[in-house]
Scaffold this motif. Structure first.
Motif, mmCIF file in Angstrom:
data_model
loop_
_atom_site.group_PDB
_atom_site.id
_atom_site.type_symbol
_atom_site.label_atom_id
_atom_site.label_comp_id
_atom_site.label_asym_id
_atom_site.label_seq_id
_atom_site.Cartn_x
_atom_site.Cartn_y
_atom_site.Cartn_z
ATOM 1 N N GLU A 189 4.073 27.357 30.216
ATOM 2 C CA GLU A 189 4.722 27.496 28.623
ATOM 3 C C GLU A 189 6.396 26.996 28.674
ATOM 4 N N TYR A 190 6.528 27.638 29.272
ATOM 5 C CA TYR A 190 8.185 28.433 29.112
ATOM 6 C C TYR A 190 9.084 26.944 29.717
ATOM 7 N N ARG A 191 8.137 26.601 31.358
ATOM 8 C CA ARG A 191 8.842 25.018 31.703
ATOM 9 C C ARG A 191 8.594 24.146 30.741
ATOM 10 N N ALA A 192 7.319 24.052 30.151
ATOM 11 C CA ALA A 192 7.811 23.039 29.009
ATOM 12 C C ALA A 192 8.639 23.015 27.981
ATOM 13 N N ILE A 193 9.031 23.788 27.502
ATOM 14 C CA ILE A 193 10.381 24.657 26.824
ATOM 15 C C ILE A 193 11.391 24.036 27.296
ATOM 16 N N ASP A 194 11.716 24.314 28.384
ATOM 17 C CA ASP A 194 12.346 24.687 28.856
ATOM 18 C C ASP A 194 12.739 23.155 29.041
ATOM 19 N N ALA A 195 12.565 21.937 29.259
ATOM 20 C CA ALA A 195 11.876 20.269 29.782
ATOM 21 C C ALA A 195 12.480 20.066 28.145
ATOM 22 N N HIS A 196 11.860 20.310 27.170
ATOM 23 C CA HIS A 196 11.557 20.045 25.873
ATOM 24 C C HIS A 196 13.156 19.427 25.237
ATOM 25 N N ALA A 197 13.677 21.547 25.443
ATOM 26 C CA ALA A 197 15.052 21.871 24.849
ATOM 27 C C ALA A 197 16.369 21.368 25.475
ATOM 28 N N ARG A 198 15.990 20.481 27.240
ATOM 29 C CA ARG A 198 17.250 20.130 28.168
ATOM 30 C C ARG A 198 17.105 18.583 26.856
ATOM 31 N N LYS A 199 15.473 17.753 26.903
ATOM 32 C CA LYS A 199 15.380 16.893 26.083
ATOM 33 C C LYS A 199 15.945 16.645 24.526
ATOM 34 N N ALA A 200 16.404 18.193 23.900
ATOM 35 C CA ALA A 200 16.569 17.709 22.361
ATOM 36 C C ALA A 200 18.423 18.405 22.924
ATOM 37 N N GLY A 201 18.589 19.047 23.487
ATOM 38 C CA GLY A 201 20.671 18.636 24.037
ATOM 39 C C GLY A 201 20.693 20.072 23.617
ATOM 40 N N ILE A 202 19.336 21.277 23.171
ATOM 41 C CA ILE A 202 20.387 22.415 23.267
ATOM 42 C C ILE A 202 19.503 23.380 23.432
ATOM 43 N N ASP A 203 20.567 24.494 23.953
ATOM 44 C CA ASP A 203 20.310 25.748 25.106
ATOM 45 C C ASP A 203 19.290 26.284 24.100
ATOM 46 N N TRP A 204 18.531 27.227 25.552
ATOM 47 C CA TRP A 204 17.447 28.013 25.327
ATOM 48 C C TRP A 204 17.654 29.232 25.499
ATOM 49 N N PHE A 205 17.796 30.720 24.975
ATOM 50 C CA PHE A 205 17.573 32.128 25.722
ATOM 51 C C PHE A 205 16.496 33.027 25.278
ATOM 52 N N ALA A 206 16.484 34.704 25.601
ATOM 53 C CA ALA A 206 15.689 34.952 24.941
ATOM 54 C C ALA A 206 16.168 35.899 25.027
ATOM 55 N N SER A 207 14.822 37.208 24.196
ATOM 56 C CA SER A 207 15.229 38.814 24.364
ATOM 57 C C SER A 207 13.844 39.629 25.900
ATOM 58 N N PRO A 208 14.210 39.860 26.471
ATOM 59 C CA PRO A 208 13.643 40.653 27.564
ATOM 60 C C PRO A 208 13.471 41.765 26.632
ATOM 61 N N TRP A 209 12.249 41.834 26.953
ATOM 62 C CA TRP A 209 11.778 43.329 26.426
ATOM 63 C C TRP A 209 11.953 44.352 27.396
ATOM 64 N N ASP A 210 11.853 44.341 29.124
ATOM 65 C CA ASP A 210 10.880 45.104 29.834
ATOM 66 C C ASP A 210 11.521 44.397 31.275
ATOM 67 N N LEU A 211 11.264 44.976 32.189
ATOM 68 C CA LEU A 211 12.238 45.094 33.651
ATOM 69 C C LEU A 211 11.261 43.447 34.373
ATOM 70 N N PRO A 212 10.499 42.974 34.090
ATOM 71 C CA PRO A 212 9.052 42.503 34.795
ATOM 72 C C PRO A 212 9.590 41.222 33.995
ATOM 73 N N SER A 213 10.181 40.748 32.327
ATOM 74 C CA SER A 213 10.406 40.188 31.833
ATOM 75 C C SER A 213 12.296 39.747 31.477
ATOM 76 N N VAL A 214 12.885 40.493 31.766
ATOM 77 C CA VAL A 214 14.191 39.556 33.021
ATOM 78 C C VAL A 214 13.894 38.754 34.118
ATOM 79 N N ASP A 215 12.798 39.795 35.395
ATOM 80 C CA ASP A 215 12.480 38.643 36.491
ATOM 81 C C ASP A 215 12.315 37.315 36.131
ATOM 82 N N PHE A 216 11.527 37.635 35.274
ATOM 83 C CA PHE A 216 10.734 35.878 34.579
ATOM 84 C C PHE A 216 11.736 35.051 34.007
ATOM 85 N N LEU A 217 12.878 35.589 33.086
ATOM 86 C CA LEU A 217 13.358 34.349 32.566
ATOM 87 C C LEU A 217 14.419 34.064 33.515
#
Length: 324
Positions: free
Chosen positions: A112-140
């Motif tokens: 899903e985040y790969r799709a979000i990344d592609a869609h945001a690039r197409k829309a010309g807008i950056d995206w980022f996230a609030s990670p709530w735990d260490l594995p989520s930082v590694d994921f992002l």
């Protein structure tokens, strides 16, 4: 501090007199801080309700309104959900389910985040996230985030703050539900040179009398080398514009397709039409603020010639001699 990013609005001129380099932070290819255009984030959070179509629509809404970025929230449910709440059942749009199953239902994975990344690039807008735990930082980290956001609920999580500081990215920290000592400690852990701080009141929606917008001034005095922004959870737009007038260099508001949608954050969010007006009016307010230096504009001269009966000569009087 070495800064190689470009201004938030690449067509805007940045006045070197008004730019305080100690308070400038890069977010991706843009600069955020005094003298730069206000950086505006549409907080999607979990208002997508686990639907990629909703996430794509919210990305498009933010891009069309002129936001600089959208933001999501990333959790590992088993880490972020207290164990005693896992088996509590609740009614959801997908039927009755345990709370831990619900947390998984609204959490996006890698595809899903790969799709979000592609869609945001197409829309010309950056995206980022609030990670709530260490594995989520590694994921992002796999998505080359332009920045990270620390949710107010995570401001006291030293382990998370240390991990975020190790990424080398700008870290935006919200200060809701936190005491002055907790805020100071978080700054010490993160390091002020890479952080941006947001005044926040963590009630959803936040009552007007609890917004305490003068805290923007307090935080600027307390942390003279940290850019100060605003993350709002109130209903309405006026108070967010007031935050910009009070000097917020970064603005974040939750966004939704419809405030009547199911979800805990929907009622404190801004709908598409409101987001359009908010971005438009932030740009008007920041243009009107100027540089604080009094001047006679050339456009005033015609009115001066027509209306001023006594020209005045104070400006040409000799200055008093300096005392010896």
């Amino acid at each position: 501090m070495s800064i190689t990013a470009t201004p938030a609005d690449t067509s805007a001129e940045i006045d070197p007199v008004t730019v305080d380099s100690a308070r400038i932070r890069p977010i991706g290819s843009k600069l955020v801080g005094p003298g730069c255009p206000v950086y505006i984030v549409g907080e999607i959070g979990i208002n997508h309700n686990g639907s990629l179509d909703n996430a794509f629509a919210l990305i498009d809404v933010a891009a069309e309104a002129g936001c600089d970025a959208v933001k999501f929230q990333k959790r590992t449910p088993e880490i972020c959900t207290p164990r005693d709440q896992w088996d509590i059942e609740r009614d959801t749009p997908w039927g009755r389910m345990t709370y831990i199953d619900y947390r998984h239902r609204v959490e996006f994975g890698e595809d899903e985040y790969r799709a979000i990344d592609a869609h945001a690039r197409k829309a010309g807008i950056d995206w980022f996230a609030s990670p709530w735990d260490l594995p989520s930082v590694d994921f992002l980290e796999a998505f080359d985030q332009p920045a990270y956001k620390v949710a107010s609920a995570s401001l006291t999580d030293d382990e998370l703050l240390v991990r975020l500081s190790q990424t080398g990215k700008t870290v935006i920290a919200s200060t809701g539900m936190s005491t002055p000592r907790q805020i100071r400690h978080a700054v010490e852990v993160l390091g002020s040179e890479r952080m941006l701080m947001c005044h926040t009141t963590s009630t959803y929606p936040a009552p007007t009398e609890q917004l305490n917008l003068r805290m923007l001034e307090t935080l600027r005095r307390e942390y003279p080398n940290v850019p100060i922004g605003y993350s709002g959870h109130e209903i309405g737009l006026q108070t967010t514009l007031a935050a910009v007038a009070l000097g917020a260099v970064f603005v974040e508001r939750h966004i939704t397709l419809d405030r009547a949608m199911w979800g805990s954050d929907q009622s404190a969010s801004v709908e598409p039409g409101g987001l359009q007006r908010l971005v438009r009016d932030i740009r008007v307010v920041e243009a009107a603020l100027g540089d604080g230096i009094k001047k006679v504009y050339s456009a005033e001269k015609a009115a001066m010639a027509k209306l001023r009966r006594v020209p005045g000569n104070l400006a040409t009087l000799p200055q008093p001699a300096a005392a010896s």
